[in-house]
Design an enzyme around this catalytic site. Structure first.
Site, mmCIF file in Angstrom:
data_model
loop_
_atom_site.group_PDB
_atom_site.id
_atom_site.type_symbol
_atom_site.label_atom_id
_atom_site.label_comp_id
_atom_site.label_asym_id
_atom_site.label_seq_id
_atom_site.Cartn_x
_atom_site.Cartn_y
_atom_site.Cartn_z
ATOM 1 N N SER A 31 0.965 -1.327 -0.052
ATOM 2 C CA SER A 31 0.017 0.101 0.085
ATOM 3 C C SER A 31 0.897 1.453 0.043
ATOM 4 O O SER A 31 0.426 2.381 -0.426
ATOM 5 C CB SER A 31 -0.726 0.172 1.225
ATOM 6 O OG SER A 31 -0.252 -0.054 2.559
ATOM 7 N N ASP A 79 -3.071 6.566 11.509
ATOM 8 C CA ASP A 79 -2.169 6.312 10.437
ATOM 9 C C ASP A 79 -1.026 7.051 10.607
ATOM 10 O O ASP A 79 -0.877 8.309 10.064
ATOM 11 C CB ASP A 79 -3.005 6.182 9.160
ATOM 12 C CG ASP A 79 -2.013 5.561 8.010
ATOM 13 O OD1 ASP A 79 -0.760 5.188 8.519
ATOM 14 O OD2 ASP A 79 -2.508 5.449 6.975
ATOM 15 N N HIS A 90 1.392 5.526 6.569
ATOM 16 C CA HIS A 90 1.300 6.022 5.127
ATOM 17 C C HIS A 90 1.370 7.714 5.073
ATOM 18 O O HIS A 90 1.692 8.295 6.111
ATOM 19 C CB HIS A 90 -0.390 5.707 4.582
ATOM 20 C CG HIS A 90 -0.519 4.347 4.541
ATOM 21 N ND1 HIS A 90 -0.997 3.495 5.470
ATOM 22 C CD2 HIS A 90 -0.097 3.561 3.411
ATOM 23 C CE1 HIS A 90 -1.024 2.239 5.029
ATOM 24 N NE2 HIS A 90 -0.589 2.093 3.720
#
Length: 504
Positions: free
Chosen positions: A236, A471, A474
């Site tokens: 990802s 998060d 990311h």
């Protein structure tokens, strides 16, 4: 008295019968030939649907003056972008072209911050849903090892300095595209749309200490990609980078509807294969999900329960897609730090042997060597350019992703502290494996430049109204991944410019 005369009717009938049989045979053979041809029209129509863009040596006009550099990289133009008919729902008539892509904004699924292992608890491989998606490149492929399209120079330009040693400088011309303006950013990375109000994190540009990067020019980047395929392969984090490069290149298009996903898919975390066509440049930018670059599998115990496995000595099944790209950007890293992968119990395999316990770092090394062997066997360095993107830093405070770790409230990069010198073991392994390779691989070594950027993560803004798990792995888009793609662009500019001066 009548006299009987001999008759010729029998030989004549025989000749007529022979002619009739011959005619019928030819007629049936003609029907057979045309029926067989009619059963295979798609192959011929498919090959010629998109006209191939001629090389820069032709007399065709280029959309940009920068196209004079188009033939200067040693990547061949022969490995063309997939010639895929856009879905019928995307076909629209215009005065310029008979086909064009959609211009509507895509819808995106939610991406919660969670252990990536939880995405792979099913018996099936997470990419298995895409096995039946027809890869356009498998229909009509050129010989990758043929020599007729190789760059006769066989020489790449030199990078003027270490692009990865430097610092972030404030630049009011950033970001390179407005937050919320790009339809290819899914919700998990669309921080401003999810409520983030500060914008200082968008104003930083990466500057190497020893030289200046060329200013990013989206149109020039597209010209350099003309007739080529750029493919990002990984987890990802590479999808994070993939969405960034789509948004960057989109800024170089006058008619943004002439960029579209060839299968009609909308970007989401649930799908592992995307191909975006830039119709005016006959190039594609693609993403192929491969968490480990080696083969994921399952095993069943005596009770019939399934458990995941990872074959360190077998390349991932998606590798059939990798072969046809001109520029490849690989990565794997974050999935090696969680759950079953880190524990290594009854998980790692070599051949048919399942190790009861195996060290995750050594497994990473062996997996990378398997990937390196694949590159050695399948990549032609005179026609293809390979990047390996390094490990991207996380910035959790007070815990990890699943134990209350946070990064919310960070508004500026870190310009001091031990984290700036952090260089994980995985990156040392990457350096060692690539150093031993015969095929040149450029390390897109973003580890240290991401060490600074504690301010660039989605934190609580990975989903509207969510304050659960943060998060801090990311990156917001626009944001830090744009710099990774600027470094790819800079590499192409430096190398192509040198190649041009060598030829002249």
């Amino acid at each position: 008295m009548a006299v009987a005369t001999p008759s010729n009717s029998s030989p004549q009938k025989s000749r007529y019968a022979f002619i009739a049989i011959l005619f019928i045979t030819l007629f049936l053979f003609t029907i057979f030939v045309f029926t067989k041809r009619a059963l295979e029209p798609s192959l011929f129509l498919y090959k010629d649907y998109f006209t191939q863009i001629p090389s820069s040596s032709s007399s065709s006009p280029s959309p940009s003056p920068s196209s004079t550099n188009n033939s200067q990289i040693s990547l061949s133009q022969s490995t063309s972008a997939p010639t895929v008919d856009p879905p019928s729902s995307l076909l629209q008539s215009t005065s310029a072209q008979p086909t064009q892509g959609p211009s509507s904004r895509s819808e995106f699924s939610d991406e919660n911050v969670q252990d990536p292992d939880l995405e792979n608890q099913n018996v099936q491989n997470p990419d298995r849903e895409n096995e039946n998606v027809e890869d356009p490149d498998l229909k009509d492929s050129n010989d990758q090892n043929g020599g007729e399209n190789e760059n006769p120079d066989g020489e790449m330009g030199e990078i003027p300095c270490d692009l990865y040693v430097g610092s972030w400088v404030r630049d009011e011309q950033y970001p390179l595209y407005k937050p919320g303006s790009c339809p290819y950013v899914d919700e998990a990375f669309d921080c401003q749309s999810n409520g983030r109000r500060d914008s200082e994190y968008l104003k930083w540009r990466w500057k190497p200490d020893g030289c200046d990067l060329p200013r990013f020019n989206a149109t020039d980047f597209l010209v350099r990609l003309r007739g080529k395929r750029l493919m990002l392969i990984g987890d990802s984090m590479n999808r994070n980078q993939f969405e960034s490069i789509l948004c960057l290149l989109r800024e170089g298009l006058h008619n943004k509807s002439r960029m579209y996903e060839v299968h009609g898919h909308k970007i989401s975390k649930g799908r592992g294969y995307f191909v975006f066509k830039f119709q005016d440049y006959d190039c594609t930018v693609e993403f192929v999900r491969s968490h480990f670059l080696v083969k994921e599998g399952v095993r069943f115990n005596a009770q019939g329960n399934s458990n995941p496995t990872l074959s360190m000595d077998q390349i991932d099944k998606t590798a059939k897609r990798w072969k046809k790209a001109d520029i490849l950007v690989f990565n794997t890293g974050h999935w090696w730090t969680h759950g079953k992968t880190a524990r290594g119990k009854n998980y790692y395999k070599e051949g048919d042997y399942l190790y009861p316990k195996f060290d995750a770092s050594e497994a990473y090394r062996r997996a990378l060597k398997t990937w390196a062997s694949w590159v050695e066997l399948n990549v032609n360095p005179k026609k293809q350019l390979i990047f390996y993107r390094g490990y991207s830093s996380s910035h959790f405070r007070g815990g990890d992703w699943d134990s209350g770790g946070s990064c919310n409230g960070e508004k500026k990069p870190a310009f001091s502290g031990a984290i700036l010198d952090s260089y994980p073991l995985k990156m040392k392994i990457v350096d060692e494996v690539i150093k031993e390779m015969k095929v040149p691989v450029k390390v897109l070594n973003v580890t240290r430049l991401t060490n600074f950027r504690k301010d660039g993560h989605p934190s609580i803004y990975g989903k509207k109204g969510s304050t659960r798990k943060q998060d801090c792995s990311h990156w917001c888009v626009p944001g830090v991944p744009d710099a990774w793609n600027e470094l790819i662009y800079a590499t192409l500019v430096f190398q192509q410019t040198k190649s041009k001066s060598t030829v002249s």
